[in-house]
Structure formats: C-alpha cells, structure tokens
Design a protein around this motif. Structure first.
Motif, PDB file in Angstrom:
ATOM      1  N   ILE A 233      -1.696  -2.029   1.493  1.00  0.00           N
ATOM      2  CA  ILE A 233      -1.313  -0.724   2.040  1.00  0.00           C
ATOM      3  C   ILE A 233      -1.809   0.392   1.126  1.00  0.00           C
ATOM      4  CG2 ILE A 233       0.619   0.768   2.646  1.00  0.00           C
ATOM      5  CD1 ILE A 233       2.220  -1.703   3.376  1.00  0.00           C
ATOM      6  N   ILE A 234      -1.595   0.230  -0.178  1.00  0.00           N
ATOM      7  CA  ILE A 234      -2.023   1.248  -1.133  1.00  0.00           C
ATOM      8  C   ILE A 234      -3.533   1.448  -1.064  1.00  0.00           C
ATOM      9  CG2 ILE A 234      -2.289   1.719  -3.604  1.00  0.00           C
ATOM     10  CD1 ILE A 234       0.463   0.487  -4.020  1.00  0.00           C
ATOM     11  N   ALA A 235      -4.280   0.355  -1.008  1.00  0.00           N
ATOM     12  CA  ALA A 235      -5.741   0.458  -0.962  1.00  0.00           C
ATOM     13  C   ALA A 235      -6.202   1.221   0.275  1.00  0.00           C
ATOM     14  CB  ALA A 235      -6.366  -0.938  -0.994  1.00  0.00           C
ATOM     15  N   ARG A 236      -5.481   1.100   1.359  1.00  0.00           N
ATOM     16  CA  ARG A 236      -5.855   1.846   2.572  1.00  0.00           C
ATOM     17  C   ARG A 236      -5.447   3.318   2.466  1.00  0.00           C
ATOM     18  NH1 ARG A 236      -5.289  -2.534   7.567  1.00  0.00           N
ATOM     19  NH2 ARG A 236      -6.093  -4.289   6.355  1.00  0.00           N
ATOM     20  N   ILE A 237      -4.289   3.575   1.835  1.00  0.00           N
ATOM     21  CA  ILE A 237      -3.872   4.966   1.646  1.00  0.00           C
ATOM     22  C   ILE A 237      -4.876   5.714   0.776  1.00  0.00           C
ATOM     23  CG2 ILE A 237      -2.106   6.442   0.589  1.00  0.00           C
ATOM     24  CD1 ILE A 237      -0.028   4.378   1.396  1.00  0.00           C
ATOM     25  N   LEU A 238      -5.428   5.048  -0.215  1.00  0.00           N
ATOM     26  CA  LEU A 238      -6.388   5.689  -1.114  1.00  0.00           C
ATOM     27  C   LEU A 238      -7.650   6.132  -0.391  1.00  0.00           C
ATOM     28  CD1 LEU A 238      -6.097   3.372  -4.255  1.00  0.00           C
ATOM     29  CD2 LEU A 238      -5.100   5.630  -3.923  1.00  0.00           C
ATOM     30  N   GLN A 239      -7.866   5.613   0.814  1.00  0.00           N
ATOM     31  CA  GLN A 239      -9.054   5.989   1.595  1.00  0.00           C
ATOM     32  C   GLN A 239      -8.707   6.957   2.727  1.00  0.00           C
ATOM     33  OE1 GLN A 239     -11.704   2.380   2.317  1.00  0.00           O
ATOM     34  NE2 GLN A 239      -9.854   1.369   1.538  1.00  0.00           N
ATOM     35  N   ALA A 240      -7.501   7.526   2.696  1.00  0.00           N
ATOM     36  CA  ALA A 240      -7.096   8.471   3.732  1.00  0.00           C
ATOM     37  C   ALA A 240      -7.920   9.752   3.639  1.00  0.00           C
ATOM     38  CB  ALA A 240      -5.610   8.803   3.581  1.00  0.00           C
ATOM     39  N   GLU A 241      -8.003  10.450   4.744  1.00  0.00           N
ATOM     40  CA  GLU A 241      -8.728  11.721   4.774  1.00  0.00           C
ATOM     41  C   GLU A 241      -8.008  12.722   3.868  1.00  0.00           C
ATOM     42  OE1 GLU A 241      -9.109  13.037   8.759  1.00  0.00           O
ATOM     43  OE2 GLU A 241     -10.285  11.306   9.419  1.00  0.00           O
ATOM     44  N   GLY A 242      -8.759  13.353   3.002  1.00  0.00           N
ATOM     45  CA  GLY A 242      -8.187  14.323   2.080  1.00  0.00           C
ATOM     46  C   GLY A 242      -7.596  13.725   0.819  1.00  0.00           C
ATOM     47  N   ALA A 243      -7.647  12.411   0.688  1.00  0.00           N
ATOM     48  CA  ALA A 243      -7.089  11.775  -0.514  1.00  0.00           C
ATOM     49  C   ALA A 243      -7.972  12.075  -1.715  1.00  0.00           C
ATOM     50  CB  ALA A 243      -6.968  10.270  -0.309  1.00  0.00           C
TER      51      ALA A 243
END
Length: 488
Positions: A233-243
């Motif tokens: 989950i964290i690895a996907r959040i790190l690729q969020a738009e604006g991250a």
C-alpha cells in the motif's frame, strides 16, 4: 501580511531572512517578537510548522547586539539531536550578517569540535540536556553569563523525562535573565515549570490549543490495514499524483530499517533516521532528504520534531501513534508554512483501541477505520493514485542474492591443471560443501579420495561437514609408504 520590518526587527536580520525568501511573519511571530524584544518573559504556544523557531530566535539574536562579547550569552535547550540541528541552522541564518557565533551541542558526535567552538567564543549555544550538563559538569561550558534562555518543545522534554535535567540547567544560568518557553501543547507540569523559573510570563496562543490537530490544510486518512499488505500500500501511495517528499513513521527502529530496505529494493529513493544509526548517518539521511536527493524518509518518533521541511506532501503512520499528542507531532511534518498535506494512518486490528482514543481526542468522527487493501478501489480514489499502479517501480533492479565467485576452468587458476576441476578454498572452521576437498597442510587430496558426497555427513560415511579432514584420512596419509593398514 505583517513584515519583519513592521515588527521592529533589525535590518541585517531582515536581509538575511529575505535572502531565503522569508518576508512575512507568521501569527506566532507577530505576537511574540514585539513582546520578547524588550525582554518580556513569555510562553508561546502554537501548532507545529508555524515558525516558533524564528519567534524566539529573532529576539535572542537581536538582544545580543551586533557584536557581542565572546562567551555563552544565550542558551536554547531542545529535546532531540535532530531538533538541535534544525534550530542551529535557523539561528545560523539569523546571525549570517553579524559577528555572533552559534554552536550546536548534542550527543552522538565527538566532543572535540564542540569544545573548540566553545573555546573560540561562541555566544549562542543550542543543545540537548544530556550533553549540556556533561560539558558544564566538566567546566568546559560556562552558562553563568547566559542571560537569554529558551526551552523549545517543552512538552517533549516532559515526555522524555528531561524535567530534572532542565532544573539543573536553570541552576547554572544567570539568575537575572530573559526566558522564553515554546511548545505545541501545554500540559500541567510544563505550566508548573514555567511558573517556577519564569518571571510573570505572558502566555500567547497563536491559535486555539486544540486547533491544528485537524487543521484544514491537512487531509487525514485512516485505514485498517493488514500488516503483510502495508508495504505494498505504501509503495503505491508513494506514486500518487502530487506525491513529493514523504515521511513514514514506524514504532521501532528495527521496523524502520526493514522498511528502508524493502522500499529501496522496490526502487524508491529512501533514507532512514532511527536509533540504530550513528549520528553522522542520521544527519546525512536528513540532509539528503532536505536537499531532495531522497524522496522518502523512514523515521521513528525520535526524529518527529527535528524534521523541519516545508515541502513534505505526505506523512504516513506505518503504525498508529500511542496517543493524540504523538499523532499531532507526526502529522505536523506536513502542511507546514501554510501548504497543504496528507496524513495517512494505518491501524492494525490489535490497535483499534488506540485509534478509538485518538479519534475521540481529535474529534475525527471516524470510530471505525476503513478496511483497506492494496487492491481496494477507494485507495486509488482517496489518494489520487493512477490506475494500474503497482508497488514496484519499473526501474527497480531485481533483487538477486550475490553468487560466490568461481574460478574459470581450463588453464586459469590453481585448479586449471587438474582436468578442469574448480577449486574453492574455505577458511578453517567454515561450513559448506567444498568444490574440492583439501588434505592436511593445505595440499589437495588425491583424485582417488575425491568421491561423490565428499565433505558431507550422510549418516554412513566418516566425512564430517565441519571443514576439517576426517581423522581416518589423516591417519592414512601419515602411514609410511608400503605399510599395510594392519600394521598401523
């Protein structure tokens, strides 16, 4: 907006701040600087990230004058090494156009450099309680002329058990002094401390004490997540738009290092700050994060108040904090200086009772965190994660276990003249199956002794998996030539 010139700050300090793009004052600075400049004792209370350091730092620097006499005239006490570095950098900026010298005194680094700066006549000391008392006890730090005293993050001092040390420090500074106390929260023992060591202090709240826990510029998201799925989950959040720059908090230093290794293996630029790292390593990680060379910083709570970076977009609580105050200081790493931010918290099934307490204290109105997995559709919509995002960057190198180097067969290497056999010499006592058995005195065993399964113990043979020649083979080699086994 109120400028620092409007507040009566000296022009050289105004110029130093303007060189860094800092022109307008924050509310806490607007209220504290005009009172502190004449010498009023005060207690400053505001949420993290609102400029408390300049709120007390500017009056300290200006009150010392353009060219103060050598020797410690001002003392700023902070609870952690990371915060000592951050406050030192801010004060170093304020004094950049003056002859005033600043020194940071904290543990984890050699004494010599700090002592040399003190002997050179540094006028402002920023330090942690333990190292300050240590040097003062060795008579290497004279605080008797310190007329400007500041306690920063006083509530953290309480949490770390430093109140007894603070009392010792106050006994060493000048009796007639100007004292400032700054903190995000104001528990009872801190108020009692202020009454004991301050003279008619004015208590200034830049905002309501409870405001800022759920301030509008930070979006708070809480998930109930499985521990085995958190990394994905964290690895996907790190690729969020604006991250952008992201801080991830863990409960333990081992968990922090494990997450650093895991995210690094997934291809992310990541650094760590935790107790198992040396002070030099921690400072290098922090510097790389501030400079943008590292996108992700994994930290334990020891660093929560020393991360003063304005452009952190996300804070992720890998494990839920123990209480609402810790949550405040973690989440306060984002949404600083008026910018927006996102705070994501994972709650394990066993920690739901902790979330119930935090939810009640902060009035989130979310008693049941949303059950979430890395494949949950709402994860993508909540955090603007592009569809199809996976938990490993496409550029991430595949993790491979390093293989032992082998000698080439044929004419190269010492085994090249023995029919192309490879040879790997083991240190004495090493375990593992050797490519070629080695006889006594380091000489290679004869080909007749090199049978399948040599060097292992299968329950039937006499060879042992201990890296040493079997006793029977040693006796056989010691027999004189031509002597029969019966005569041995």
């Amino acid at each position: 907006m109120t400028t620092f010139t409007d507040l009566g700050v000296d022009q050289d300090i105004v110029d130093a701040l303007a060189a860094k793009g800092i022109v307008d004052a924050f509310p806490i600075q607007e209220q504290t600087i005009p009172l502190a400049l004449p010498g009023q004792d005060l207690i400053g209370q505001a949420k993290t990230g609102t400029g408390k350091t300049f709120g007390f730092g500017i009056p300290v620097v200006q009150r010392l004058g353009q060219n103060p006499e050598p020797g410690v005239k001002a003392l700023i006490v902070v609870p952690t090494r990371e915060l000592a570095v951050q406050v030192y950098e801010d004060l170093d900026l304020l004094t950049s156009n003056r002859a005033t010298s600043v020194v940071a005194i904290y543990g984890g680094k050699a004494y010599e450099g700090q002592i040399d700066q003190l002997k050179a006549g540094a006028q402002i000391v920023v330090g942690t309680p333990g190292r300050l008392i240590d040097l003062a006890g060795q008579r290497l730090l004279d605080l008797s002329n310190a007329t400007e005293v500041v306690l920063d993050e006083a509530d953290k001092m309480l949490d770390l058990g430093f109140l007894a040390d603070i009392e010792k420090i106050f006994q060493k500074v000048a009796q007639v002094r100007h004292t400032q106390l700054f903190s995000a929260t104001m528990p009872g023992p801190i108020v009692a401390l202020a009454r004991r060591f301050m003279s008619n202090p004015i208590h200034i709240r830049a905002t309501d004490p409870d405001e800022g826990l759920t301030q509008a510029n930070i979006k708070h998201i809480v998930y109930r997540a499985h521990s085995l799925d958190k990394d994905e989950i964290i690895a996907r959040i790190l690729q969020a738009e604006g991250a952008g720059k992201t801080v991830i908090f863990t409960r333990t230093k081992r968990a922090a290092q494990r997450l650093v290794d895991e995210l690094g293996d997934r291809g992310f630029s990541v650094g760590g700050v935790h107790g198992d790292m040396g002070q030099e390593q921690r400072e290098r990680s922090m510097a790389a994060f501030k400079a943008g060379k590292v996108q992700v910083l994994v930290a334990t709570d020891v660093a929560a108040r020393g991360i003063d970076v304005d452009d952190i977009t996300h804070v992720i609580n890998h494990t839920i904090p123990d209480d609402d105050k810790t949550y405040l200081h973690r989440a306060g790493r984002t949404g600083r200086a008026g910018k927006t931010g996102i705070a994501v918290t994972f709650v394990d099934w066993d920690d739901l009772h902790k979330w119930a307490l935090i939810n009640r204290a902060l009035e989130f109105g979310q008693p049941e965190p949303t059950e979430t997995y890395s494949s949950s559709p709402h994860l993508y919509t909540d955090l603007n994660i592009p569809a199809g995002t996976k938990g490993r960057l496409t550029t991430a190198p595949k993790s491979e276990r390093p293989r032992p180097e082998r000698r080439s067969q044929g004419g190269e290497g010492r085994g090249g003249d023995r029919g192309g056999r490879t040879r790997t010499r083991r240190p004495a006592g090493a375990t593992g199956t050797a490519t070629e058995p080695v006889a006594e005195h380091g000489q290679p065993a004869t080909p007749t002794e090199q049978v399948e399964g040599s060097g292992t113990h299968d329950g039937e043979g006499k060879e042992h998996h201990d890296g040493k020649p079997a006793p029977a083979r040693r006796r056989r080699r010691r027999r004189p030539s031509g002597q029969s086994p019966q005569g041995a």
